[in-house]
Design a protein around this motif. Structure first.
Motif, PDB file in Angstrom:
ATOM      1  N   THR A  14       7.940   2.698  -8.098  1.00 26.59           N
ATOM      2  CA  THR A  14       6.792   3.579  -8.305  1.00 26.59           C
ATOM      3  C   THR A  14       6.683   4.610  -7.185  1.00 26.59           C
ATOM      4  O   THR A  14       6.457   5.795  -7.439  1.00 26.59           O
ATOM      5  CB  THR A  14       5.486   2.760  -8.391  1.00 26.59           C
ATOM      6  OG1 THR A  14       5.592   1.861  -9.489  1.00 26.59           O
ATOM      7  CG2 THR A  14       4.281   3.650  -8.569  1.00 26.59           C
ATOM      8  N   ALA A  15       6.858   4.152  -5.939  1.00 25.30           N
ATOM      9  CA  ALA A  15       6.748   5.065  -4.796  1.00 25.30           C
ATOM     10  C   ALA A  15       7.854   6.124  -4.816  1.00 25.30           C
ATOM     11  O   ALA A  15       7.627   7.274  -4.444  1.00 25.30           O
ATOM     12  CB  ALA A  15       6.785   4.276  -3.489  1.00 25.30           C
ATOM     13  N   LEU A  53      11.942   7.566   0.842  1.00 29.57           N
ATOM     14  CA  LEU A  53      10.781   6.690   0.928  1.00 29.57           C
ATOM     15  C   LEU A  53      10.859   5.943   2.244  1.00 29.57           C
ATOM     16  O   LEU A  53      11.887   5.344   2.566  1.00 29.57           O
ATOM     17  CB  LEU A  53      10.760   5.693  -0.238  1.00 29.57           C
ATOM     18  CG  LEU A  53       9.724   4.574  -0.166  1.00 29.57           C
ATOM     19  CD1 LEU A  53       8.299   5.131  -0.211  1.00 29.57           C
ATOM     20  CD2 LEU A  53       9.949   3.572  -1.287  1.00 29.57           C
ATOM     21  N   ALA A  98       6.956  10.036   1.117  1.00 33.13           N
ATOM     22  CA  ALA A  98       6.290   8.877   0.525  1.00 33.13           C
ATOM     23  C   ALA A  98       6.396   7.684   1.466  1.00 33.13           C
ATOM     24  O   ALA A  98       7.414   7.495   2.151  1.00 33.13           O
ATOM     25  CB  ALA A  98       6.915   8.545  -0.822  1.00 33.13           C
ATOM     26  N   LEU A 134       5.524   3.401   1.784  1.00 33.86           N
ATOM     27  CA  LEU A 134       5.128   2.112   1.227  1.00 33.86           C
ATOM     28  C   LEU A 134       4.988   1.141   2.394  1.00 33.86           C
ATOM     29  O   LEU A 134       5.954   0.928   3.137  1.00 33.86           O
ATOM     30  CB  LEU A 134       6.173   1.588   0.233  1.00 33.86           C
ATOM     31  CG  LEU A 134       5.918   0.186  -0.336  1.00 33.86           C
ATOM     32  CD1 LEU A 134       4.645   0.153  -1.171  1.00 33.86           C
ATOM     33  CD2 LEU A 134       7.110  -0.283  -1.148  1.00 33.86           C
ATOM     34  N   THR A 135       3.798   0.593   2.561  1.00 28.06           N
ATOM     35  CA  THR A 135       3.542  -0.351   3.649  1.00 28.06           C
ATOM     36  C   THR A 135       3.413  -1.747   3.070  1.00 28.06           C
ATOM     37  O   THR A 135       2.627  -1.969   2.138  1.00 28.06           O
ATOM     38  CB  THR A 135       2.257   0.033   4.410  1.00 28.06           C
ATOM     39  OG1 THR A 135       2.392   1.370   4.895  1.00 28.06           O
ATOM     40  CG2 THR A 135       2.011  -0.907   5.585  1.00 28.06           C
ATOM     41  N   VAL A 168       9.691   2.778   4.116  1.00 28.15           N
ATOM     42  CA  VAL A 168       9.148   1.448   3.843  1.00 28.15           C
ATOM     43  C   VAL A 168       8.790   0.830   5.189  1.00 28.15           C
ATOM     44  O   VAL A 168       9.666   0.552   6.013  1.00 28.15           O
ATOM     45  CB  VAL A 168      10.145   0.554   3.078  1.00 28.15           C
ATOM     46  CG1 VAL A 168       9.535  -0.825   2.811  1.00 28.15           C
ATOM     47  CG2 VAL A 168      10.560   1.212   1.766  1.00 28.15           C
ATOM     48  N   ALA A 199       6.907  -1.748  -6.727  1.00 28.58           N
ATOM     49  CA  ALA A 199       6.220  -0.841  -5.799  1.00 28.58           C
ATOM     50  C   ALA A 199       7.189   0.209  -5.248  1.00 28.58           C
ATOM     51  O   ALA A 199       6.826   1.381  -5.120  1.00 28.58           O
ATOM     52  CB  ALA A 199       5.588  -1.640  -4.657  1.00 28.58           C
ATOM     53  N   THR A 216       0.849  -1.184   0.000  1.00 26.74           N
ATOM     54  CA  THR A 216       0.000   0.000   0.000  1.00 26.74           C
ATOM     55  C   THR A 216       0.881   1.228   0.000  1.00 26.74           C
ATOM     56  O   THR A 216       1.839   1.308   0.780  1.00 26.74           O
ATOM     57  CB  THR A 216      -0.899   0.021   1.257  1.00 26.74           C
ATOM     58  OG1 THR A 216      -1.562  -1.236   1.374  1.00 26.74           O
ATOM     59  CG2 THR A 216      -1.914   1.136   1.193  1.00 26.74           C
ATOM     60  N   THR A 217       0.578   2.189  -0.865  1.00 22.66           N
ATOM     61  CA  THR A 217       1.350   3.428  -0.903  1.00 22.66           C
ATOM     62  C   THR A 217       0.537   4.558  -0.292  1.00 22.66           C
ATOM     63  O   THR A 217      -0.694   4.523  -0.251  1.00 22.66           O
ATOM     64  CB  THR A 217       1.739   3.810  -2.344  1.00 22.66           C
ATOM     65  OG1 THR A 217       0.559   3.902  -3.134  1.00 22.66           O
ATOM     66  CG2 THR A 217       2.679   2.785  -2.946  1.00 22.66           C
ATOM     67  N   GLN A 258       1.304   8.671   1.986  1.00 25.35           N
ATOM     68  CA  GLN A 258       2.232   9.700   2.436  1.00 25.35           C
ATOM     69  C   GLN A 258       2.126   9.846   3.938  1.00 25.35           C
ATOM     70  O   GLN A 258       1.036   9.714   4.505  1.00 25.35           O
ATOM     71  CB  GLN A 258       1.917  11.055   1.793  1.00 25.35           C
ATOM     72  CG  GLN A 258       2.379  11.180   0.381  1.00 25.35           C
ATOM     73  CD  GLN A 258       2.268  12.623  -0.105  1.00 25.35           C
ATOM     74  OE1 GLN A 258       1.432  13.380   0.360  1.00 25.35           O
ATOM     75  NE2 GLN A 258       3.125  12.995  -1.027  1.00 25.35           N
TER      76      GLN A 258
END
Length: 105
Positions: A39-40, A48, A17, A19-20, A50, A36, A8-9, A11
């Motif tokens: 993309t994120a 990012l 950003a 990413l989960t 994560v 992913a 799942t992305t 903010q």
């Protein structure tokens, strides 16, 4: 057979950003995980986060993806993954925040 993995992305409140990942990251779904992350990160120069706090398994395929982007990542990890991240040397290359295990009452 592909290991279960949900990505799942979003903010964070500060605009970073996020990413989960939930489930397992291994060679059966590492391309999905890599896509992913790509993309994120997008074309931006930012970082990012994560969130791996709900990841139950991370193998060398998943680690190699994290290593490839280490300079731009911040990881949130459960205690279960802390030894893997430390022994692999990834925690020397990026910020790793370990979340405490849930308490049971």
């Amino acid at each position: 057979m592909t290991a279960p993995l949900t990505l799942t992305t979003g903010q964070r409140p500060d605009g970073t950003a996020l990413l989960t990942a939930t489930g397992e990251i291994d060679m059966s779904n590492s391309e999905k995980f890599a896509a992913a992350i790509d993309t994120a990160l997008g074309g931006a120069d930012g970082r990012l986060v994560v969130d791996l706090s709900a990841v139950e398994y991370l193998d060398s395929a998943g680690l190699s993806i994290l290593f490839a982007h280490a300079e731009r990542l911040e990881l949130i990890a459960p205690p279960l993954l802390e030894p893997v991240l430390t022994l692999s040397g990834l925690s020397d290359l990026t910020t790793v925040k370990t979340i405490p295990p849930p308490t049971s009452h």
